[in-house]
Design a protein around this motif. Structure first.
Motif, PDB file in Angstrom:
ATOM      1  N   SER A  98       0.939  -1.349  -0.019  1.00  0.00           N
ATOM      2  CA  SER A  98       0.135   0.046   0.037  1.00  0.00           C
ATOM      3  C   SER A  98       0.785   1.284   0.202  1.00  0.00           C
ATOM      4  O   SER A  98       0.694   2.307  -0.735  1.00  0.00           O
ATOM      5  CB  SER A  98      -0.841   0.040   1.416  1.00  0.00           C
ATOM      6  N   ALA A 101       2.220   1.726  -3.452  1.00  0.00           N
ATOM      7  CA  ALA A 101       1.117   2.120  -4.493  1.00  0.00           C
ATOM      8  C   ALA A 101       1.048   3.670  -4.181  1.00  0.00           C
ATOM      9  O   ALA A 101       0.668   4.352  -5.200  1.00  0.00           O
ATOM     10  CB  ALA A 101      -0.181   1.289  -3.998  1.00  0.00           C
ATOM     11  N   HIS A 102       0.867   4.065  -3.026  1.00  0.00           N
ATOM     12  CA  HIS A 102       0.621   5.470  -2.599  1.00  0.00           C
ATOM     13  C   HIS A 102       1.706   6.478  -3.213  1.00  0.00           C
ATOM     14  O   HIS A 102       1.840   7.412  -3.613  1.00  0.00           O
ATOM     15  CB  HIS A 102       0.050   5.928  -1.304  1.00  0.00           C
ATOM     16  N   SER A 105       1.820   5.992  -7.451  1.00  0.00           N
ATOM     17  CA  SER A 105       0.777   5.725  -8.191  1.00  0.00           C
ATOM     18  C   SER A 105       0.742   7.243  -9.069  1.00  0.00           C
ATOM     19  O   SER A 105      -0.281   7.618  -9.824  1.00  0.00           O
ATOM     20  CB  SER A 105      -0.390   6.111  -7.467  1.00  0.00           C
ATOM     21  N   TYR A 116      -2.512   0.209  -7.855  1.00  0.00           N
ATOM     22  CA  TYR A 116      -3.504  -0.268  -6.880  1.00  0.00           C
ATOM     23  C   TYR A 116      -3.894  -1.521  -7.036  1.00  0.00           C
ATOM     24  O   TYR A 116      -4.592  -2.094  -6.379  1.00  0.00           O
ATOM     25  CB  TYR A 116      -4.681   1.009  -6.921  1.00  0.00           C
ATOM     26  N   ASP A 119      -2.073  -3.211  -5.024  1.00  0.00           N
ATOM     27  CA  ASP A 119      -2.463  -2.919  -3.369  1.00  0.00           C
ATOM     28  C   ASP A 119      -3.676  -3.786  -3.203  1.00  0.00           C
ATOM     29  O   ASP A 119      -3.833  -4.342  -2.220  1.00  0.00           O
ATOM     30  CB  ASP A 119      -2.701  -1.294  -3.631  1.00  0.00           C
TER      31      ASP A 119
END
Length: 333
Positions: A98, A101-102, A105, A116, A119
């Motif tokens: 996660s 991903a953040h 992204s 995501y 994720d």
């Protein structure tokens, strides 16, 4: 001294719709950020910074707990510990995935979707890890060796595939049907959670009816369920930023609170699993067969391969956006 410039930030009307979040009006990164820009942005205040760190730091906490368990338990030869090994691997994986991903992204619209996808895949594998662990340590006494107990992990695999497929597909309809997308994505995670939690609901209700004595494990399970429901509420409601758009862009918006509740809930879940594992060992080993390699690590490997296949299929189906069109959109909107 370092002379690196921090990346420029943008308002909501300056970025393409795929990058926009409900109620978040500012603090957006460039939709064609480089990998270095993405990493640097984690050290400046953007609308993603707290999202990144609220899962990156807990990853190290869970890795530390895992390392302590490795020194006190024999994961290599004691088959009773194999479900815990699967669980600990996955509670280290999902917050790290996660966080990545953040972080990355905003490299492109395609990268955002793929980040995501991974994720969602990590979260669905976490749900599978819960099924493996609950099936081994948390099953009510009267359910042990029942049909549900024998097929609990198999259904957990199916739920994991459903979760990844549904959540990935929801991104394809997000722009045209945002409410439908949100419902699909929420359902994708609620279904595995409810199934995994059936044994806990039964045990808690049994105690409410006076059929059992309260225990430390049930108290921790209760806290976990409470934070899980808070996590779901925050994810679905977009509160508080929906009530005051722009006021919670950097600190206090729902996704940050969602991350915090998820991690705190996982902490209580881990404590409950460890308590059940230790306190019920003698009874479980005398009334059911020991966990096997195929039913634990084998299932994990199968789940990883199947989920990677699903992610690959959805990634291949993404529309390709020319680089110049995204840059043009950034200047037009």
């Amino acid at each position: 001294m370092l002379s690196l410039r921090l990346p420029q930030l943008f308002d909501i009307h300056q970025v393409p719709k795929v990058f926009r979040e409900d109620g978040i009006m500012s603090g957006y990164r460039h939709p064609r950020s480089s990998a270095l820009d993405c990493i640097l942005s984690s050290f400046q205040m953007t609308n993603e910074t707290v999202n990144i760190w609220t899962h990156f730091l807990p990853t190290w906490y869970f890795l530390w707990r895992f390392s302590v368990l490795c020194s006190s338990l024999d994961f290599l030869t004691d088959s009773y510990t194999l479900p815990l090994l699967v669980y600990m691997l996955l509670i280290c994986l999902y917050p790290f995935t996660s966080s990545c991903a953040h972080t990355f992204s905003t490299m492109s619209a395609e990268a955002r979707h793929i980040c995501y996808f991974f994720d969602y895949g990590a979260l669905s594998l976490y749900s599978l890890g819960c099924a493996v662990t609950y099936g081994s340590y948390a099953m009510p006494d009267c359910w042990v060796n029942s049909w549900l107990h024998q097929h609990f992990v198999t259904i957990g695999v199916a739920n994991s595939l459903f979760c990844t497929s549904m959540s990935c597909y929801s991104r394809f309809v997000e722009l045209q049907f945002p409410h439908k997308s949100k419902i699909m994505r929420t359902a994708a995670f609620v279904v595995p959670f409810l199934f995994d939690s059936f044994p806990l609901f039964y045990r808690l209700l049994s105690c409410c009816w006076g059929s059992c004595s309260p225990s430390q494990a049930l108290a921790s399970h209760s806290y976990h369920l409470l934070f899980a429901f808070l996590t779901c509420f925050l994810f679905a409601s977009h509160l508080p930023e929906r009530l005051a758009p722009g006021r919670f862009d950097y600190i206090g918006h729902s996704h940050q609170l969602f991350h915090i509740c998820a991690v705190v809930g996982t902490h209580f879940q881990m404590e409950a699993v460890l308590t059940d594992m230790a306190s019920r060992k003698d009874w479980l080993t005398s009334h059911s067969s020991l966990p096997s390699f195929p039913a634990t690590l084998g299932v994990l490997v199968l789940g990883v391969l199947l989920n990677l296949g699903i992610i690959g299929i959805f990634s291949a189906g993404l529309p390709r956006t020319p680089r110049q069109s995204t840059s043009a959109h950034l200047h037009q909107e």
